[in-house]
Design a protein around this motif. Structure first.
Motif, PDB file in Angstrom:
ATOM      1  N   ALA A   6       0.834  -1.206   0.000  1.00  0.00           N
ATOM      2  CA  ALA A   6       0.000   0.000   0.000  1.00  0.00           C
ATOM      3  C   ALA A   6       0.864   1.250   0.000  1.00  0.00           C
ATOM      4  CB  ALA A   6      -0.922  -0.006   1.213  1.00  0.00           C
ATOM      5  N   SER A   7       1.938   1.251   0.773  1.00  0.00           N
ATOM      6  CA  SER A   7       2.851   2.396   0.799  1.00  0.00           C
ATOM      7  C   SER A   7       3.517   2.589  -0.561  1.00  0.00           C
ATOM      8  CB  SER A   7       3.920   2.201   1.878  1.00  0.00           C
ATOM      9  OG  SER A   7       3.347   2.218   3.166  1.00  0.00           O
ATOM     10  N   SER A  61      -1.500  -6.552   7.342  1.00  0.00           N
ATOM     11  CA  SER A  61      -2.582  -7.400   7.859  1.00  0.00           C
ATOM     12  C   SER A  61      -2.079  -8.356   8.935  1.00  0.00           C
ATOM     13  CB  SER A  61      -3.233  -8.188   6.715  1.00  0.00           C
ATOM     14  OG  SER A  61      -2.289  -9.030   6.067  1.00  0.00           O
ATOM     15  N   GLN A  62      -0.865  -8.847   8.802  1.00  0.00           N
ATOM     16  CA  GLN A  62      -0.299  -9.712   9.841  1.00  0.00           C
ATOM     17  C   GLN A  62      -0.123  -8.947  11.150  1.00  0.00           C
ATOM     18  OE1 GLN A  62       3.178 -11.057   7.569  1.00  0.00           O
ATOM     19  NE2 GLN A  62       2.473 -13.162   7.845  1.00  0.00           N
ATOM     20  N   GLN A  80       9.557   4.000   5.511  1.00  0.00           N
ATOM     21  CA  GLN A  80       8.688   4.817   4.658  1.00  0.00           C
ATOM     22  C   GLN A  80       7.288   4.194   4.566  1.00  0.00           C
ATOM     23  OE1 GLN A  80       9.380   7.746   3.681  1.00  0.00           O
ATOM     24  NE2 GLN A  80       7.881   8.265   2.119  1.00  0.00           N
ATOM     25  N   ALA A  81       6.715   3.886   5.730  1.00  0.00           N
ATOM     26  CA  ALA A  81       5.366   3.306   5.796  1.00  0.00           C
ATOM     27  C   ALA A  81       4.356   4.432   5.673  1.00  0.00           C
ATOM     28  CB  ALA A  81       5.184   2.541   7.100  1.00  0.00           C
ATOM     29  N   ILE A  82       4.311   5.035   4.490  1.00  0.00           N
ATOM     30  CA  ILE A  82       3.466   6.202   4.269  1.00  0.00           C
ATOM     31  C   ILE A  82       1.989   5.846   4.375  1.00  0.00           C
ATOM     32  CG2 ILE A  82       3.411   5.922   1.756  1.00  0.00           C
ATOM     33  CD1 ILE A  82       3.665   8.970   1.541  1.00  0.00           C
ATOM     34  N   ALA A  83       1.642   4.576   4.117  1.00  0.00           N
ATOM     35  CA  ALA A  83       0.271   4.088   4.274  1.00  0.00           C
ATOM     36  C   ALA A  83       0.252   3.002   5.344  1.00  0.00           C
ATOM     37  CB  ALA A  83      -0.256   3.531   2.949  1.00  0.00           C
ATOM     38  N   LEU A  84      -0.683   3.133   6.268  1.00  0.00           N
ATOM     39  CA  LEU A  84      -0.766   2.193   7.386  1.00  0.00           C
ATOM     40  C   LEU A  84      -2.229   2.079   7.797  1.00  0.00           C
ATOM     41  CD1 LEU A  84       1.289   0.647   9.274  1.00  0.00           C
ATOM     42  CD2 LEU A  84       1.050   2.560  10.854  1.00  0.00           C
ATOM     43  N   SER A  85      -2.689   0.851   8.013  1.00  0.00           N
ATOM     44  CA  SER A  85      -4.074   0.687   8.435  1.00  0.00           C
ATOM     45  C   SER A  85      -4.221   1.065   9.899  1.00  0.00           C
ATOM     46  CB  SER A  85      -4.525  -0.762   8.217  1.00  0.00           C
ATOM     47  OG  SER A  85      -3.945  -1.617   9.188  1.00  0.00           O
ATOM     48  N   ARG A 110       0.880   8.647   6.972  1.00  0.00           N
ATOM     49  CA  ARG A 110       0.214   9.841   6.441  1.00  0.00           C
ATOM     50  C   ARG A 110      -1.101   9.475   5.759  1.00  0.00           C
ATOM     51  NH1 ARG A 110       3.849  13.627   2.862  1.00  0.00           N
ATOM     52  NH2 ARG A 110       4.740  14.026   4.927  1.00  0.00           N
ATOM     53  N   PHE A 111      -1.194   8.248   5.260  1.00  0.00           N
ATOM     54  CA  PHE A 111      -2.412   7.747   4.632  1.00  0.00           C
ATOM     55  C   PHE A 111      -2.865   6.491   5.372  1.00  0.00           C
ATOM     56  CE2 PHE A 111      -0.061  10.116   1.533  1.00  0.00           C
ATOM     57  CZ  PHE A 111      -1.001  10.783   0.766  1.00  0.00           C
TER      58      PHE A 111
END
Length: 234
Positions: A6-7, A61-62, A80-85, A110-111
């Motif tokens: 996703a990132s 998800s894990q 750089q985990a710019i997207a994280l749930s 950030r997302f």
């Protein structure tokens, strides 16, 4: 270490949004180029390798399903985990509360996991806290390695093999590979080409336990010790 498709997707869109429809003309070579996500992951992998660690990769998800606690991990790295749930962020917060160590590289959260931009990035308060077990690693290699060493120590993590420069000064970049097969452990060192060109640097391999050691290159028995002398260019 988090592996986040996703990132990568969000970073790709941010990097190419100025192109408009012209992105369709990009070839495979362009798509194989570097970006912030790949660069952050590669950099922290190289730094960890120099310290004698090879991380395991986990997905968003894990993490959300509790693998950090269930598998007994002691440290999580977010490159750089710019997207994280949100579920993964909650699990990471719980992991840190239980004593886990968190290292972030670049931008984090950030997302959300669906690519929606957030007003307040996930984990922002946690990363800005004064917790000694949390750090956003600096861009410079010496500073990043220094912070990683501190975090690894805080997590009680110790490399099977550590390399030190016996001549003093900065240790040249050395990648370490450790292979295990039952009681047999093979440690391979790969020095950066510039280190080899600038002449061999004497180093010591420091292992956690006393080993019966052999030099596979020269087929020599090195004795039983925790400290083994060699050179980066040998």
């Amino acid at each position: 270490m988090l592996y986040s498709p996703a990132s990568f997707r969000i970073q790709w869109m941010l990097d190419h949004r100025a192109m408009g429809a012209d992105w369709t003309a990009l070839g495979a070579a362009a798509e194989d180029g570097d970006d912030a996500v790949r660069a952050a992951r590669r950099r922290v992998l190289e730094d960890l390798s120099q310290l004698g660690f090879a991380p395991r990769f986990v997905s968003d998800s894990q993490i959300a399903r509790g693998i950090l606690h269930r598998a007994g991990y002691r440290m999580i790295v977010l490159p750089q985990a710019i997207a994280l749930s949100r579920r993964a962020a909650i699990a990471i917060k719980a992991f840190v509360r239980r004593g886990g160590v968190l290292a972030a590289v670049g931008t984090t959260g950030r997302f959300d996991g669906h690519g929606r931009r957030l007003k307040v990035p996930l984990l922002s308060r946690l990363l800005k806290s004064n917790n000694a077990r949390i750090a956003t690693l600096p861009r410079s290699a010496p500073g990043a390695i220094r912070d990683l060493m501190r975090l690894l120590k805080a997590g009680g993590l110790h490399a099977a093999v550590r390399v030190e420069n016996t001549a003093g000064g900065t240790l040249p970049r050395v990648r370490q590979y450790v292979f295990r097969n039952g009681p047999l452990t093979i440690a391979a060192l790969l020095a950066a080409p510039v280190a080899i060109r600038n002449s061999a640097v004497p180093v010591e391999l420091i292992v956690r336990h006393r080993w019966y050691a052999y030099d596979a290159g020269t087929v020599r028995f090195l004795g039983r010790s925790r400290r083994l002398a060699t050179k980066t260019g040998s």
